[in-house]
Design a protein around this motif. Structure first.
Motif, PDB file in Angstrom:
ATOM      1  N   GLY A 121      -3.924 -12.894  -3.516  1.00  0.00           N
ATOM      2  CA  GLY A 121      -4.757 -13.819  -2.822  1.00  0.00           C
ATOM      3  C   GLY A 121      -5.893 -14.612  -3.648  1.00  0.00           C
ATOM      4  N   ASN A 141      -8.707  -5.411  -5.138  1.00  0.00           N
ATOM      5  CA  ASN A 141      -8.128  -6.407  -4.424  1.00  0.00           C
ATOM      6  C   ASN A 141      -8.619  -7.568  -4.080  1.00  0.00           C
ATOM      7  OD1 ASN A 141      -5.757  -4.988  -5.366  1.00  0.00           O
ATOM      8  ND2 ASN A 141      -5.296  -4.097  -3.252  1.00  0.00           N
ATOM      9  N   VAL A 154       0.884  -1.119  -0.113  1.00  0.00           N
ATOM     10  CA  VAL A 154      -0.010  -0.085   0.007  1.00  0.00           C
ATOM     11  C   VAL A 154       0.714   1.222  -0.104  1.00  0.00           C
ATOM     12  CG1 VAL A 154      -1.647   1.427   1.384  1.00  0.00           C
ATOM     13  CG2 VAL A 154      -2.095  -1.068   0.916  1.00  0.00           C
TER      14      VAL A 154
HETATM   15  C1  FMN Z   1       3.709   0.798  -6.203  1.00  0.00           C
HETATM   16  C2  FMN Z   1       2.261  -0.042  -5.690  1.00  0.00           C
HETATM   17  C3  FMN Z   1       1.515   0.824  -4.883  1.00  0.00           C
HETATM   18  C4  FMN Z   1       0.445   0.303  -4.357  1.00  0.00           C
HETATM   19  N1  FMN Z   1      -0.445   0.755  -3.609  1.00  0.00           N
HETATM   20  C5  FMN Z   1      -1.602   0.352  -3.296  1.00  0.00           C
HETATM   21  C6  FMN Z   1      -2.593   0.826  -2.431  1.00  0.00           C
HETATM   22  O1  FMN Z   1      -2.154   2.015  -2.032  1.00  0.00           O
HETATM   23  N2  FMN Z   1      -3.695   0.537  -2.144  1.00  0.00           N
HETATM   24  C7  FMN Z   1      -4.048  -0.772  -2.444  1.00  0.00           C
HETATM   25  O2  FMN Z   1      -5.223  -1.379  -2.184  1.00  0.00           O
HETATM   26  N3  FMN Z   1      -3.168  -1.470  -3.323  1.00  0.00           N
HETATM   27  C8  FMN Z   1      -2.002  -0.912  -3.665  1.00  0.00           C
HETATM   28  N4  FMN Z   1      -1.132  -1.460  -4.870  1.00  0.00           N
HETATM   29  C9  FMN Z   1      -1.811  -2.726  -5.352  1.00  0.00           C
HETATM   30  C10 FMN Z   1      -1.708  -4.022  -4.646  1.00  0.00           C
HETATM   31  O3  FMN Z   1      -0.711  -4.241  -3.496  1.00  0.00           O
HETATM   32  C11 FMN Z   1      -1.533  -5.353  -5.574  1.00  0.00           C
HETATM   33  O4  FMN Z   1      -2.742  -5.310  -6.436  1.00  0.00           O
HETATM   34  C12 FMN Z   1      -1.667  -6.568  -4.839  1.00  0.00           C
HETATM   35  O5  FMN Z   1      -1.231  -7.701  -5.665  1.00  0.00           O
HETATM   36  C13 FMN Z   1      -3.218  -6.986  -4.261  1.00  0.00           C
HETATM   37  O6  FMN Z   1      -3.171  -8.269  -3.609  1.00  0.00           O
HETATM   38  P1  FMN Z   1      -4.346  -8.882  -2.980  1.00  0.00           P
HETATM   39  O7  FMN Z   1      -5.313  -9.101  -4.396  1.00  0.00           O
HETATM   40  O8  FMN Z   1      -4.157 -10.283  -2.652  1.00  0.00           O
HETATM   41  O9  FMN Z   1      -5.136  -8.042  -2.273  1.00  0.00           O
HETATM   42  C14 FMN Z   1      -0.096  -1.008  -4.995  1.00  0.00           C
HETATM   43  C15 FMN Z   1       0.843  -1.721  -5.929  1.00  0.00           C
HETATM   44  C16 FMN Z   1       2.204  -1.472  -6.140  1.00  0.00           C
HETATM   45  C17 FMN Z   1       2.980  -1.999  -7.272  1.00  0.00           C
END
Ligand code: FMN
Length: 164
Positions: free
Chosen positions: A83, A50, A29
């Motif tokens: 996930g 996500n 995040v």
């Molecule tokens: C540089 C960068 C910044 C990110 N910032 C956020 C954020 O502020 N909030 C968020 O929900 N996801 C953010 N993400 C995206 C998630 O970390 C990413 O989509 C992750 O794979 C989601 O995992 P999940 O599907 O298991 O929840 C960011 C990703 C990157 C590469």
């Protein structure tokens, strides 16, 4: 120009983890900030695309882990994997903290917090406001910032909300 402005701010990155009804979730995040001094409050914005989003909606407990420059591997795991496809917690070292929230062993600078509110203004991220109940500060560290991870491909593109 707005995105250039944001890139210059170069915000520090964190990994937010949570748990609800036995489902664990965590993601990288960049959108986060303290948002009240007295009482202490912290805000986290979670992408509606996500896997973590569904868990966050039902969760009460959160852990915010600050990332050191050396924590690229953790940033990559939590930022590029989802996930929906893998259990990230099988690929890192962690232990259960208060109310079972996963605490990442490689990220000793962290805050555990309870949800106090949610705010949805219709954007592609949901704002979760939390109340810190416990904080741990390890050795001093150099934050891993947005510019250090901007080339990572997010596990989910925030512009493609779930179920679309
Ligand atoms: C540089 C960068 C910044 C990110 N910032 C956020 C954020 O502020 N909030 C968020 O929900 N996801 C953010 N993400 C995206 C998630 O970390 C990413 O989509 C992750 O794979 C989601 O995992 P999940 O599907 O298991 O929840 C960011 C990703 C990157 C590469």
């Amino acid at each position: 120009v707005f995105s250039e402005f944001i890139a210059h701010l170069d915000y520090p990155m964190v990994v937010v983890t949570t748990v609800s009804e036995e489902a664990r979730a965590g993601c990288l995040v960049g959108f986060h900030s303290q948002c009240s001094i007295e009482p202490e409050r912290f805000a986290i914005w979670v992408s509606k695309a996500n896997f973590s989003f569904g868990v966050v909606l039902r969760a009460e407990i959160f852990a915010v882990h600050a990332l050191d420059e050396s924590a690229r591997e953790i940033a990559t795991l939590f930022g590029t994997q989802t996930g929906d496809e893998i259990d990230k917690f099988e690929h890192c070292r962690w232990h259960p903290g208060p109310r079972g929230v996963p605490l990442l062993d490689d990220c000793p600078n962290r805050v555990v917090a309870l949800r106090t509110g949610l705010f949805d203004d219709g954007g592609d991220h949901l704002c979760v406001v939390v109340r810190p109940i416990h904080a741990e500060v390890g050795a001093s560290f150099t934050p891993l910032r947005f510019q250090g991870v901007r080339t990572l491909q997010a596990g989910h593109d925030a512009r493609e909300p779930r179920g679309r």
